[in-house]
Structures are given as C-alpha cells and as structure tokens.
Design an enzyme around this catalytic site. Structure first.
Site, PDB file in Angstrom:
ATOM      1  N   HIS A 209      35.208   2.427  22.654  1.00  0.00           N
ATOM      2  CA  HIS A 209      35.302   3.129  22.020  1.00  0.00           C
ATOM      3  C   HIS A 209      33.740   3.334  22.499  1.00  0.00           C
ATOM      4  O   HIS A 209      33.107   4.215  22.405  1.00  0.00           O
ATOM      5  CB  HIS A 209      35.827   3.613  20.816  1.00  0.00           C
ATOM      6  CG  HIS A 209      37.269   3.565  20.948  1.00  0.00           C
ATOM      7  ND1 HIS A 209      38.150   3.197  19.896  1.00  0.00           N
ATOM      8  CD2 HIS A 209      38.274   3.898  22.397  1.00  0.00           C
ATOM      9  CE1 HIS A 209      39.356   2.789  19.880  1.00  0.00           C
ATOM     10  NE2 HIS A 209      39.392   3.646  21.578  1.00  0.00           N
TER      11      HIS A 209
ATOM     12  N   HIS B 173      42.616  10.776  23.563  1.00  0.00           N
ATOM     13  CA  HIS B 173      41.857   9.551  23.238  1.00  0.00           C
ATOM     14  C   HIS B 173      42.168   8.784  24.654  1.00  0.00           C
ATOM     15  O   HIS B 173      41.422   7.565  24.930  1.00  0.00           O
ATOM     16  CB  HIS B 173      43.348   8.710  22.537  1.00  0.00           C
ATOM     17  CG  HIS B 173      42.401   7.461  22.114  1.00  0.00           C
ATOM     18  ND1 HIS B 173      40.943   7.018  21.240  1.00  0.00           N
ATOM     19  CD2 HIS B 173      42.506   5.785  22.551  1.00  0.00           C
ATOM     20  CE1 HIS B 173      40.703   6.234  21.113  1.00  0.00           C
ATOM     21  NE2 HIS B 173      41.871   5.575  21.832  1.00  0.00           N
TER      22      HIS B 173
ATOM     23  N   ASP C  14      39.587   6.196  26.488  1.00  0.00           N
ATOM     24  CA  ASP C  14      39.327   4.992  26.960  1.00  0.00           C
ATOM     25  C   ASP C  14      38.975   5.047  28.755  1.00  0.00           C
ATOM     26  O   ASP C  14      38.234   4.076  28.796  1.00  0.00           O
ATOM     27  CB  ASP C  14      40.906   4.082  26.853  1.00  0.00           C
ATOM     28  CG  ASP C  14      41.345   4.341  25.107  1.00  0.00           C
ATOM     29  OD1 ASP C  14      40.747   3.831  24.737  1.00  0.00           O
ATOM     30  OD2 ASP C  14      42.792   4.180  25.382  1.00  0.00           O
TER      31      ASP C  14
ATOM     32  N   HIS D 126      44.068  -0.055  29.753  1.00  0.00           N
ATOM     33  CA  HIS D 126      43.274  -0.865  29.878  1.00  0.00           C
ATOM     34  C   HIS D 126      43.156  -1.775  30.846  1.00  0.00           C
ATOM     35  O   HIS D 126      42.442  -1.952  31.439  1.00  0.00           O
ATOM     36  CB  HIS D 126      43.244  -1.406  28.920  1.00  0.00           C
ATOM     37  CG  HIS D 126      41.920  -0.428  27.358  1.00  0.00           C
ATOM     38  ND1 HIS D 126      41.082   0.383  27.698  1.00  0.00           N
ATOM     39  CD2 HIS D 126      43.158  -0.564  26.137  1.00  0.00           C
ATOM     40  CE1 HIS D 126      40.956   1.453  26.429  1.00  0.00           C
ATOM     41  NE2 HIS D 126      42.252   0.439  25.376  1.00  0.00           N
TER      42      HIS D 126
HETATM   43 ZN   LIG Z   1      40.964   3.559  22.638  1.00  0.00          ZN
END
Ligand SMILES: [Zn+2]
Length: 280
Positions: A74, A232, A236, A259
C-alpha cells in the site's frame, strides 16, 4: 514526466496487520535516480520485483540475512500513485503499519509534506508483447497499450458477494480519488482459519472491511465507495507493479489477482528483453 521525491520526512506508526505489533516507518527524500530503497539500519534493498521474498497475504522484500519487510504494497502504491520515484524508507520493524487498510493515510501525508519534482526523467516501461500468467482459474496479463490501465474481475460468489469488475485508467488525480482510499477486505467466514494459523493478528475493523456470509460489510461505516474490494485489488496491483521501478505503459487485465501471481507476471515480463522496452 519527471522524477520526484518528498520535500521532507514523512513518518507513520501503527499496528502491523500480520504481526499485530506496533510498527514505525519513516520515508525520507532521496536524490534523483536513487529509486525507492528500504533500509532496516543494517541492510538496504531496492524495491524491485526480484527482491520479493514472500507473497502470502502481502508482498514482502528480503533484506538479506533472513530479515524481511512485509506489507509494502500500500505504501508502494501510494508512492507510485503520486509519481514519487525516489525515497528512502527506514524501519526497524518487520512490517509497514497497515494504518486504515488503504493507501489514503500515506497519500494524505505525502501531499501535506510536499512532493518535489527532480531534473531527471522517469523511466517508462512499455509492454511490447502480451504476457499472461495463469494459476488454476486465476489469470492476469499485461498487453501493449499507449497508457497504463487496469481491469480486474473478482469472483466472490463463494463468499456471498456478487462477481465484480472495475476498470481504472491511471492518472495521479484519479488514483487519489478512486483507488487510494479502498481498504483491505476479508470475510468473516475466514476469521477462524486466520486465527488458527496465527495469520493477520493485527487485522481489525479499523483496518479491514469484513463481509458477512451474505456479502454485507459488518463495519458500521459500510463501504467507502462502490466495488471497494475490487478497487483494493487495483491498489495492490499498482503497488506490486511499482516494483518494476518504472512507469508502466501497458494494459493490465486480471481475474482474481493475488500478490503471488502479480510477482510471477513481472518475472515472466523480465524473462526476455524482447517483452518490453525501457526509456528515460
Ligand atoms: Zn492490499
């Protein structure tokens, strides 16, 4: 477009989402072409995709000697989103504070300390051929385009939420208004699993939107904006793609990105020189 750094130091304190411990970090101005560099006082590491050591529930960088700095995504997204290309990030803690679960506190503080343009141009990374990575049903891709855009679809139907899709054409102004404020999210049905596995010890309704079994947020304040979870995911992706250390010129598409898969995509992109072109 020119490189930029902060006018002065910005500091943050708060709980770490994963450790549950109090963490502090300070972000200082850096010279042109320095890039984004993390330091724990003993070791320094460039914020680069091939220094990523861990991608379970967050993105972590390895500092060497087994030391990691977790949950950088973030903060990384806030820096990219505001065009800050050079900064020294110092922490003695293993994690960047989660703050409110979004990039908004970073963005607000950076705007208040001021952002200084520098005399060198930013590096631009142009995607030359389509690159796709798949993991089961999840997939993500980068394709050639004239600007940076992100389109993400997420299937939350097993969690009681409808399938959602959001597109974002990157600009610094829209990043602040539409993406930076989107918070981390989770599902009440996963809370027991996380607790049993000693994960997300710092997660709370102060830093996470939690959905019940029928897809309603249990946080009193509700959602900050429509499609907050998919936004969100876009946040990311921006944080993870910032680890190219370049401004992206290309189109990102994805179905349920994580991720882990974001990092695999960057490894696939940089595998061949003919996949991309970097100009300055
Ligand atoms: Zn995140």
């Amino acid at each position: 477009m020119f490189q930029a750094t902060l006018e002065s130091v910005a500091s943050f304190d708060g709980v770490g989402a994963h450790s549950g411990k109090l963490c502090s970090v300070s972000i200082s101005p850096a010279a042109k072409n320095a890039g984004i560099v993390f330091s724990n006082g003993e070791h320094t590491v460039e914020a680069r995709f091939d220094n990523v050591s861990e991608t379970t529930l967050c993105t972590a960088l390895s500092l060497g000697d087994g030391a990691d700095i977790s949950t950088i995504e973030h903060l990384s997204a806030a820096l990219y989103g505001l065009g800050i290309t050079n900064a020294l990030i110092e922490t003695k803690d293993p994690e960047i504070p989660i703050l409110d679960g979004s990039a908004l506190p970073f963005v607000q503080k950076f705007l208040s300390v001021g952002i200084k343009k520098q005399s060198s141009r930013m590096k631009m990374l142009k995607v030359l051929v389509p690159i796709k990575v798949q993991e089961g049903e999840k997939w993500i891709s980068l394709s050639p385009a004239n600007s940076f855009s992100i389109n993400i679809k997420c299937d939350f139907t097993s969690k009681g939420l409808e399938t959602r899709e959001t597109s974002f054409d990157f600009s610094e102004n829209d990043f602040t208004k539409e993406i930076a404020l989107a918070r981390t999210f989770g599902f009440f049905s996963d809370a027991e699993f996380l607790r049993k596995n000693n994960l997300a010890k710092g997660a709370s309704l102060d830093n996470c939107v939690v959905f019940d079994d029928v897809g309603r947020p249990i946080n009193k304040e509700g959602l900050r904006l429509p499609n907050e979870p998919v936004r969100h995911k876009i946040l990311d992706v921006i944080g993870d793609l910032s680890l190219t250390r370049c401004n992206i010129v290309g189109r990102f598409d994805g179905f349920c990105p994580s991720h882990r898969i974001n990092n695999r995509l960057l490894h696939a992109l940089f595998e061949k020189d003919t996949n991309y072109e970097i100009t300055q």
